[in-house]
Design a protein around this motif. Structure first.
Motif, PDB file in Angstrom:
ATOM      1  N   CYS A   1       4.815   1.288  -1.587  1.00  0.00           N
ATOM      2  CA  CYS A   1       3.595   0.833  -2.255  1.00  0.00           C
ATOM      3  C   CYS A   1       2.370   1.194  -1.419  1.00  0.00           C
ATOM      4  CB  CYS A   1       3.623  -0.685  -2.452  1.00  0.00           C
ATOM      5  SG  CYS A   1       4.845  -1.271  -3.636  1.00  0.00           S
ATOM      6  N   CYS A   2       1.263   1.427  -2.088  1.00  0.00           N
ATOM      7  CA  CYS A   2      -0.003   1.679  -1.402  1.00  0.00           C
ATOM      8  C   CYS A   2      -0.961   0.534  -1.707  1.00  0.00           C
ATOM      9  CB  CYS A   2      -0.613   2.998  -1.865  1.00  0.00           C
ATOM     10  SG  CYS A   2      -2.218   3.339  -1.105  1.00  0.00           S
TER      11      CYS A   2
ATOM     12  N   TYR B   1      -1.098  -3.630  -5.293  1.00  0.00           N
ATOM     13  CA  TYR B   1      -0.384  -2.468  -4.765  1.00  0.00           C
ATOM     14  C   TYR B   1      -0.115  -1.430  -5.852  1.00  0.00           C
ATOM     15  CZ  TYR B   1       0.201  -5.464  -0.752  1.00  0.00           C
ATOM     16  OH  TYR B   1      -0.057  -6.284   0.327  1.00  0.00           O
TER      17      TYR B   1
ATOM     18  N   ILE C   1      -4.012   8.780   1.775  1.00  0.00           N
ATOM     19  CA  ILE C   1      -4.027   7.333   1.584  1.00  0.00           C
ATOM     20  C   ILE C   1      -4.064   6.561   2.892  1.00  0.00           C
ATOM     21  CG2 ILE C   1      -2.890   7.427  -0.656  1.00  0.00           C
ATOM     22  CD1 ILE C   1      -0.305   6.571   0.754  1.00  0.00           C
ATOM     23  N   LYS C   2      -3.840   7.230   4.032  1.00  0.00           N
ATOM     24  CA  LYS C   2      -3.968   6.516   5.306  1.00  0.00           C
ATOM     25  C   LYS C   2      -5.429   6.191   5.596  1.00  0.00           C
ATOM     26  CE  LYS C   2      -4.104  10.741   8.142  1.00  0.00           C
ATOM     27  NZ  LYS C   2      -3.395  11.513   9.188  1.00  0.00           N
TER      28      LYS C   2
ATOM     29  N   GLN D   1      -7.644   3.466  -0.041  1.00  0.00           N
ATOM     30  CA  GLN D   1      -6.825   2.311  -0.407  1.00  0.00           C
ATOM     31  C   GLN D   1      -7.594   1.399  -1.359  1.00  0.00           C
ATOM     32  OE1 GLN D   1      -5.536   0.644   3.335  1.00  0.00           O
ATOM     33  NE2 GLN D   1      -4.470   2.509   3.920  1.00  0.00           N
TER      34      GLN D   1
ATOM     35  N   GLN E   1      -1.285   7.554  -4.837  1.00  0.00           N
ATOM     36  CA  GLN E   1       0.167   7.740  -4.836  1.00  0.00           C
ATOM     37  C   GLN E   1       0.609   8.163  -3.436  1.00  0.00           C
ATOM     38  OE1 GLN E   1       0.309  10.651  -8.162  1.00  0.00           O
ATOM     39  NE2 GLN E   1       1.645   9.185  -9.180  1.00  0.00           N
TER      40      GLN E   1
ATOM     41  N   GLU F   1       0.762  10.947  -0.238  1.00  0.00           N
ATOM     42  CA  GLU F   1      -0.347  11.504   0.525  1.00  0.00           C
ATOM     43  C   GLU F   1      -1.179  12.504  -0.289  1.00  0.00           C
ATOM     44  OE1 GLU F   1      -1.482  10.795   3.625  1.00  0.00           O
ATOM     45  OE2 GLU F   1      -0.093   9.120   3.553  1.00  0.00           O
TER      46      GLU F   1
END
Length: 443
Positions: free
Chosen positions: A78-79, A107, A195-196, A201, A218, A220
């Motif tokens: 999950c992100c 998430y 997404i990091k 986010q 989703q 990276e």
């Protein structure tokens, strides 16, 4: 109802049907799951996914997955989305609107990843039989009796176009009203920031006057985007009939030339436009039959609660089924408790289309959201807005709707007296805030 040793049919092996089957099995039942698709649809990721929409998983859904001891298995894929990142124009800067406190998030999860986890659990269960490639005949009026003769209870989890609901309606046991929105949607796969990065986010929203583009993170650098718009007119879904027009529309109306986002090379033919629909059904039960999830309360996708509401159905059923009653009594009690919540989240979802498309650029709404964040930060144990009640709490949807509306109305009175954020920390404003919070709990 003593579930142990009983035989149940679950129609539909989507997210809600699979979760229900796993819960019934955990209580000692023997479960047969009927699914029209083949096993590979759930267990093998296709090279081209025709349905790429990510899902928003929040507290209610996670609570139900925890009941099944699956929460810890899904969280690694999950992100987190800590709020909305809003792009009000193709030229102006984006801004961030938190959902709640800094640690609170909903998430983004891949539909395929969630289905894969659930179906892997189904395959591992000893007393669950999954009957893939099994299409029930909606024209067979004897189907209900056939199922009733084999099972102690039949759960219809087969979505907005439910076969069971259609048969029950044809026999006069339930009524259904299908509401078709005046706009539709098209999936728009995007590339974007990794997404990091904290800025990734979030739920990304490009609001426009008559339409909006949204994107959920989703893996990276990939995003599940969806365009919501009327079918006709400038930028309408029917106006983008070829790849070049589609690219031009997304780039010029939504993203802009300097956007960190870009369209993938997914062919337009794989991104069909569809209408948005919701249903109002009543009752959800007849004899041994019970409708759950979208079969009972399909809603518009604007509160991120469709899947969560369906998963919460399973949790609520687990609470009601502790009493030693017949399936008919349990199903009637479930409908009596849950119908009002289904109606409430339908209302909230319909409202939230305006909140996302227009409220994100409306001065009065932006001021309220800023004040809501002020109260959350200053009084974290005493204040909950409507969104926090729905997405981060257990309050039934109908109470979250009523209490959230009451909070909003009282906050508007405060903002008429203290309309500038810099004045909210003044002693008289803090005193007014405390009186406001007291009034929330007094009603």
């Amino acid at each position: 109802m003593s579930i142990a040793g009983k035989k149940f049919a679950v129609i539909g092996a989507g997210i809600v049907g699979s979760a229900l089957a796993l819960w019934l099995n955990s209580e000692g039942a023997m479960v047969s799951v009927y699914e029209r698709r083949n096993a590979q649809a759930f267990l093998k990721k296709p090279k081209i996914q025709k349905r790429n929409i990510n899902l928003a998983l929040s507290h209610r859904g996670l609570k139900s997955l925890n009941l099944l001891k699956l929460k810890d298995k899904i969280m690694p894929v999950c992100c987190p989305m800590y709020g909305r990142r809003i792009y009000p124009s193709v030229e102006g800067p984006a801004f961030f609107q938190p959902y709640g406190l800094p640690h609170q998030a909903i998430y983004s999860v891949s539909r395929f990843d969630l289905n894969l986890m659930l179906h892997s659990a189904l395959e591992a269960a000893n007393s669950i039989k999954v009957l893939y490639n099994n299409t029930l005949n909606a024209e067979d009026r004897g189907l209900l009796v056939q199922l009733e003769n084999q099972f102690d209870g039949i759960f219809w989890c087969d979505g907005i176009h439910s076969i069971g609901r259609n048969i029950l309606e044809g026999l006069g046991y339930v009524t259904t009203k299908v509401d078709k929105a005046s706009y539709g949607y098209r999936e728009v796969p995007l590339n974007g920031p990794l997404i990091k990065n904290k800025e990734a986010q979030a739920l990304h929203i490009w609001p426009r006057d008559k339409s909006m583009l949204i994107a959920l993170p989703q893996a990276e650098g990939h995003y599940a985007g969806t365009l919501f718009a009327p079918f006709v007119g400038s930028g309408g879904l029917d106006s983008t009939t070829n790849q070049e027009d589609f690219q031009h529309t997304i780039q010029t109306i939504y993203l802009g030339k300097d956007s960190p986002f870009s369209l993938t090379d997914t062919p337009l033919i794989n991104l069909p436009a569809s209408w948005l629909k919701s249903v109002n059904v009543g009752p959800w039960n007849y004899g041994k039959h019970l409708l759950l999830g979208d079969a009972a309360h399909a809603i518009l996708p604007f509160y991120g609660q469709g899947m969560n509401a369906g998963l919460e159905d399973v949790y609520v059923l687990s609470e009601i089924a502790t009493d030693n009653k017949s399936p008919d009594e349990i199903f009637s009690a479930f409908y009596a408790r849950r119908k009002i919540d289904g109606d409430a989240i339908k209302t909230l979802a319909e409202r939230n289309y305006w909140n996302m498309k227009n409220g994100t650029v409306n001065k009065e709404q932006l001021l309220y959201k800023k004040f809501e964040q002020f109260l959350l930060t200053r009084f974290p144990n005493e204040f909950k807005g409507q969104y926090q009640r729905v997405s981060f709490g257990d309050e039934p949807y109908h109470k979250a709707l009523d209490n959230g509306d009451r909070v909003f109305a009282k906050c508007q009175v405060f903002l008429r007296n203290f309309s500038r954020p810099e004045d909210w920390v003044a002693p008289e404003a803090i005193t007014a805030c405390k009186s406001l919070l007291t009034s929330f709990h007094a009603d």
